[in-house]
Design an enzyme around this catalytic site. Sequence first.
Site, short mmCIF file in Angstrom:
data_model
loop_
_atom_site.label_atom_id
_atom_site.label_comp_id
_atom_site.label_asym_id
_atom_site.label_seq_id
_atom_site.Cartn_x
_atom_site.Cartn_y
_atom_site.Cartn_z
N ASP A 191 -13.54 15.04 -2.91
CA ASP A 191 -13.62 16.40 -3.47
C ASP A 191 -14.90 16.46 -4.30
O ASP A 191 -15.69 15.50 -4.29
CB ASP A 191 -12.36 16.68 -4.32
N ASP A 204 -3.44 4.33 -1.90
CA ASP A 204 -4.40 4.77 -0.87
C ASP A 204 -4.35 6.28 -0.72
O ASP A 204 -3.72 6.81 0.19
CB ASP A 204 -4.02 4.06 0.44
N THR A 261 -10.43 3.93 10.80
CA THR A 261 -10.34 3.02 11.95
C THR A 261 -9.80 3.71 13.20
O THR A 261 -9.77 3.12 14.28
CB THR A 261 -9.47 1.80 11.59
N LYS A 267 0.85 -1.20 0.00
CA LYS A 267 0.00 0.00 0.00
C LYS A 267 0.88 1.24 0.00
O LYS A 267 1.75 1.40 0.86
CB LYS A 267 -0.91 0.03 1.22
N LYS A 269 -7.30 8.17 -0.85
CA LYS A 269 -8.57 8.55 -0.21
C LYS A 269 -9.13 9.85 -0.77
O LYS A 269 -9.33 10.83 -0.04
CB LYS A 269 -8.38 8.72 1.30
N ARG A 298 2.42 -0.43 10.87
CA ARG A 298 3.44 -0.47 11.90
C ARG A 298 3.74 -1.85 12.51
O ARG A 298 4.90 -2.11 12.81
CB ARG A 298 3.09 0.56 12.99
O1 C5P Z 1 0.36 1.32 11.03
P1 C5P Z 1 -1.06 0.88 10.85
O2 C5P Z 1 -1.21 -0.65 10.76
O3 C5P Z 1 -2.01 1.49 11.85
O4 C5P Z 1 -1.45 1.42 9.41
C1 C5P Z 1 -2.76 1.35 8.88
C2 C5P Z 1 -2.76 1.95 7.49
O5 C5P Z 1 -4.08 1.89 6.98
C3 C5P Z 1 -2.34 3.42 7.45
O6 C5P Z 1 -1.60 3.59 6.25
C4 C5P Z 1 -3.64 4.19 7.38
O7 C5P Z 1 -3.53 5.37 6.62
C5 C5P Z 1 -4.55 3.20 6.66
N1 C5P Z 1 -5.99 3.31 6.95
C6 C5P Z 1 -6.52 3.20 8.22
N2 C5P Z 1 -7.88 3.29 8.43
C7 C5P Z 1 -8.70 3.48 7.38
C8 C5P Z 1 -8.18 3.61 6.09
C9 C5P Z 1 -6.80 3.51 5.90
O8 C5P Z 1 -5.77 2.97 9.17
N3 C5P Z 1 -10.01 3.50 7.57
#
Ligand code: C5P
Length: 238
Positions: A65, A60, A120, A33, A62, A212
Amino acid sequence: MKDVIIACDFSSAAQVLEFLDRFSQCERKPFVKIGMELFYAAGPQIVRDIKSRGHRIFLDLKLHDIPNTVRKTMKVLSNLDVDMTNVHAAGTVEMMKAALEGLTREDGTRPLLIAVTQLTSTSEERMKEDLLIDKPIAEVIAHYAANARKAGLDGVVCSPLEASIVKKSCGDGFMAVTPGIRFADAAADDQVRITTPLRAREIGSDFIVVGRPITAAADPVAAYQRCIDEFVYGKENC
Ligand code: C5P
């Protein structure tokens, strides 16, 4: 087919390419991603570079607009050979339809297009107080997912805890792509609506997006493999 997508949230091309080098001996080429941080730092060339190494890519960005701007932006993005990209469902059905139109190439092909329901990191309390959305979060997710389906999209991004709600309101073929994944023995960071790779499998996610827990792990390849074992193969306590 279930798969794990690694959220490569790095701020330079050098960092991400060095990170991906670690996976060169892996049997499975990770699905990657590319989010705003990397795209804004390194530009579209990083998409081509990672693609040329044989990775599938979820871009990604998002988009959210007015429909005309989203349509035209998606047309530009359709020239990048990505496998999946996204918009915010909050942009309305009309905006999502415009996105789909812009993304569809002249020969009818296009990447998968999914919509973010609620981030999330957003709790029901924050939704109510900050966004003035005074409904249960499950109802909001189901409604946004139904809107995305109505617009012709392929699925939604939601919390793994909500994958079953999405399947129930939109059918099994409608994809649930779920960030908010943490190992049972790890910290939540800024994520709120989270669960483990194994539980995400049980609830019905099609793809998990993991940042992460893999990128900041002492051994990222082992952490990725643990995600694959739990999510793709349903192995417990790897
Ligand atoms: O580090 P972590 O596992 O929290 O990363 C989650 C990834 O998913 C990040 O790149 C974040 O931008 C993306 N994301 C998210 N929640 C969403 C959509 C995308 O955490 N609803």
